[in-house]
Scaffold this active site. Structure first.
Site, PDB file in Angstrom:
ATOM      1  N   GLY A 151      -9.975   2.494   4.158  1.00  0.00           N
ATOM      2  CA  GLY A 151      -9.424   1.551   5.120  1.00  0.00           C
ATOM      3  C   GLY A 151      -9.897   0.123   4.990  1.00  0.00           C
ATOM      4  N   SER A 168     -11.306   3.367  -2.084  1.00  0.00           N
ATOM      5  CA  SER A 168      -9.893   3.026  -2.123  1.00  0.00           C
ATOM      6  C   SER A 168      -9.452   2.653  -0.727  1.00  0.00           C
ATOM      7  CB  SER A 168      -9.074   4.230  -2.600  1.00  0.00           C
ATOM      8  OG  SER A 168      -9.054   5.220  -1.599  1.00  0.00           O
ATOM      9  N   LYS A 169      -8.487   1.808  -0.696  1.00  0.00           N
ATOM     10  CA  LYS A 169      -7.964   1.344   0.579  1.00  0.00           C
ATOM     11  C   LYS A 169      -7.469   2.537   1.391  1.00  0.00           C
ATOM     12  CE  LYS A 169      -6.183  -1.914   3.222  1.00  0.00           C
ATOM     13  NZ  LYS A 169      -5.561  -3.160   3.468  1.00  0.00           N
ATOM     14  N   ARG A 170      -6.847   3.434   0.670  1.00  0.00           N
ATOM     15  CA  ARG A 170      -6.268   4.609   1.295  1.00  0.00           C
ATOM     16  C   ARG A 170      -7.284   5.438   2.077  1.00  0.00           C
ATOM     17  NH1 ARG A 170      -1.720   8.226  -0.213  1.00  0.00           N
ATOM     18  NH2 ARG A 170      -1.680   9.639   1.569  1.00  0.00           N
ATOM     19  N   TYR A 224      -3.342  -4.409  -0.303  1.00  0.00           N
ATOM     20  CA  TYR A 224      -4.099  -5.644  -0.307  1.00  0.00           C
ATOM     21  C   TYR A 224      -5.234  -5.598  -1.327  1.00  0.00           C
ATOM     22  CZ  TYR A 224      -1.485  -7.009   3.748  1.00  0.00           C
ATOM     23  OH  TYR A 224      -0.466  -7.352   4.586  1.00  0.00           O
TER      24      TYR A 224
END
Length: 498
Positions: free
Chosen positions: A253, A248-250, A16
């Site tokens: 979250g 980062s999204k990773r 996203y």
RNA sequence: GGUCCCAUCGUCUAGCGGUCUAGGACGCCGGCCUCUCACGCCGGAAACAGGGGUUCGAGUCCCCUUGGGACCGCCA
């Protein structure tokens, strides 16, 4: 040639939209709007394995929500596959690229060796660069797989560019290795596709994160080889977490996804305003901008060189839930929540109420006036749209929660209120015109009569009718919540002591 | 490890050689207001990473050190 400004936002659809990407989009969009140019959206889906349809939707959805409208696209990089292949072929034919038959294993071995010997050049050693046409034919005949590498010109000295943010950036030719532009499966790589697409789209300015800097020199080489003029580059600082790691999204979250802010009651423009301040400023250091003002004020010169920290508390979570994200973002959101025209706010609140099952069509009809007055009153101490269905729930529903602290401090601590409040309810029931003046008069007179400090009664009323410890002036609350509800809640307050 | 980028309050930042005893915003602390909380207003604590230069004069220019970051893929 002094003409139009064309910029692009090229996300890869592997997750996203997160705030780092959103920030890049914002800067590009702003630059395009400022110069009355074009903002192109291009989905870089070359890496088929990692690209998903949902991601694309998520990204478009995020951009739309933020109000970042694009003039062209979304284009999909994959649709120009043939063009990328053709360009690579052309480079090959012109002797500006060559086929490399080295296997991944060999290269990995070489890399490890180089690393072990601490040699400075860990990159490709150019083994296949000097293969004779016969040798190449020979290997092809054997059906050996190959990649296509760009042939970095053997020149002395440096190649460079003038970065609009960082200034002059240069690199020695000798330090640039021959890089791969087409995979052994025939698929061109990002480095090439990106340049080909930017040339086709006539991109004039590339505004992107500093993490792309290493690519820039190589891309400039590509522009040169393709006979095109490189665009102007502006490398923005990165957004880091409080521990100075790239967000980062990773690893971080939800809290770094744009969607998270929509779900937590942010006004889209408030997020944009906050994000643009992460690495950009005006010389007068102004911080609140309307859309028009921001477009007017924006310029590449105001972009900072240093990375910015997105100050959320990954570890503090529940402890300080008031600050579930950067306090400044919250403060900017609160600012807009309290200052945008009520009519505009009404639309956002309507959505919240609908989602919570608290919406009444009358709020758009005969109760419109009441609705606007109410949200205008209670918004003054709210921070997000979620507050309207949280602390503000009692205005829209008879089913609301009582704040434990409020119960303790304003109700349980004063047992006498169990008798007083219902009696006051009776008095209020007989009030004919329900106004600020009449309600105050009755309440104050009652306090005098009973010899109770007004504060005790008033705070008791507040908690009984709103469930809250804090809130607007009590008579405002009473007027808006309405006689029937106030009276009923006061009469039934005994239940709170059980 | 190599290459590159960066460095002012806790955070975002102003500052482009003298007007800096370093300003603003958020957050924090105290006060006013007051029916609570918030808003608002007033006040406070809080930073030029260190060392060398250049200069009459350096937060501002140069170098070094330190610190942080990015990249080093047949990912984008």
């Amino acid at each position: 040639m002094a003409g139009e400004v064309i910029v692009r936002f090229p996300p890869s659809p592997t997750g996203y939209l997160h705030i780092g990407g959103a920030r890049t989009a914002i800067f590009n969009w702003l630059f395009a709007r400022k110069h009355k140019g074009k903002f192109i959206l291009r989905i870089e889906d070359t890496d088929v394995e990692r690209s998903t349809k949902e991601s694309v939707e998520g990204i478009l959805d995020g951009l739309r929500w933020l109000g970042l409208d694009w003039d062209e696209g979304p284009y999909f990089q994959s649709e120009f596959h043939q063009e990328h292949v053709d360009v690579a072929q052309r480079l090959l034919e012109e002797g500006k690229a060559y086929k490399c038959f080295c296997t991944k294993e060999e290269l990995e071995k070489k890399r490890q060796m180089a690393l072990k010997e601490k040699r400075s050049t860990v990159g490709y050693d150019g083994t296949c660069r000097n293969l004779t046409p016969e040798e190449v034919r020979e290997r092809e005949a054997k059906g050996l797989p190959y990649v296509i590498r760009f042939k970095v010109p053997k020149r002395s000295g440096k190649i460079g560019y003038d970065d609009k943010v960082l200034g002059r950036i240069e690199k020695d030719y000798s330090e640039i290795e021959d890089f791969v532009i087409v995979r052994s499966n025939g698929r061109p790589l990002y480095l090439l596709c990106n340049v080909v697409d930017d040339i086709r789209d006539r991109i004039t300015h590339i505004i992107r994160g500093q993490d792309h800097m290493a690519n820039t020199i190589r891309q400039i080489l590509l522009y040169e080889a393709l006979g095109a003029t490189p665009p102007v580059f502006a490398h923005m600082p990165l957004t880091l977490d409080p521990k100075k790691r790239k967000i980062s999204k990773r690893t971080h979250g939800e809290v770094v996804s744009v969607q998270f802010y929509r779900e937590h009651g942010f006004l889209p423009w408030a997020l944009v305003n906050f994000l643009v301040l992460l690495g950009w400023h005006t010389s007068d250091n102004r911080e609140i901008f309307s859309k028009e003002e921001l477009i007017e004020a924006f310029s590449l010169e105001g972009i900072s060189k240093a990375n910015a920290v997105f100050n959320f508390n990954p570890d503090d979570k529940e402890k300080v839930k008031k600050f579930f994200t950067d306090p400044k973002a919250l403060s900017i959101n609160a600012h807009y929540l309290r200052t945008i025209p009520v009519e505009e706010l009404a639309g956002y609140v309507e959505k919240e109420l609908r989602d919570a099952g608290l919406w009444d069509e009358a709020y758009k009809g005969e109760r419109r006036d009441w609705f606007l007055k109410t949200i205008d009153l209670i918004r003054t101490r709210f921070h997000t749209l979620k507050d309207f269905i949280g602390p503000g729930r009692a205005y829209f529903s008879d089913e609301f929660e009582y704040d434990q602290k409020a119960l303790k401090k304003n109700i349980h601590k004063h047992p006498e209120l169990k008798e007083l409040l219902p009696e006051l309810g009776e008095r209020l029931d007989s009030v004919d015109s329900w106004t600020l003046e009449t309600t105050e008069e009755v309440v104050r007179a009652y306090c005098d009569e009973k010899g109770v400090k007004p504060g005790i009664i008033i705070n008791g009323i507040r908690t009984v009718i709103t469930g809250q410890l804090k809130g607007p002036g009590i008579f405002d609350c009473m007027v808006l919540i309405g006689k029937d509800r106030v009276v009923r809640r006061l009469k039934e307050c005994g239940a709170l002591y059980e």
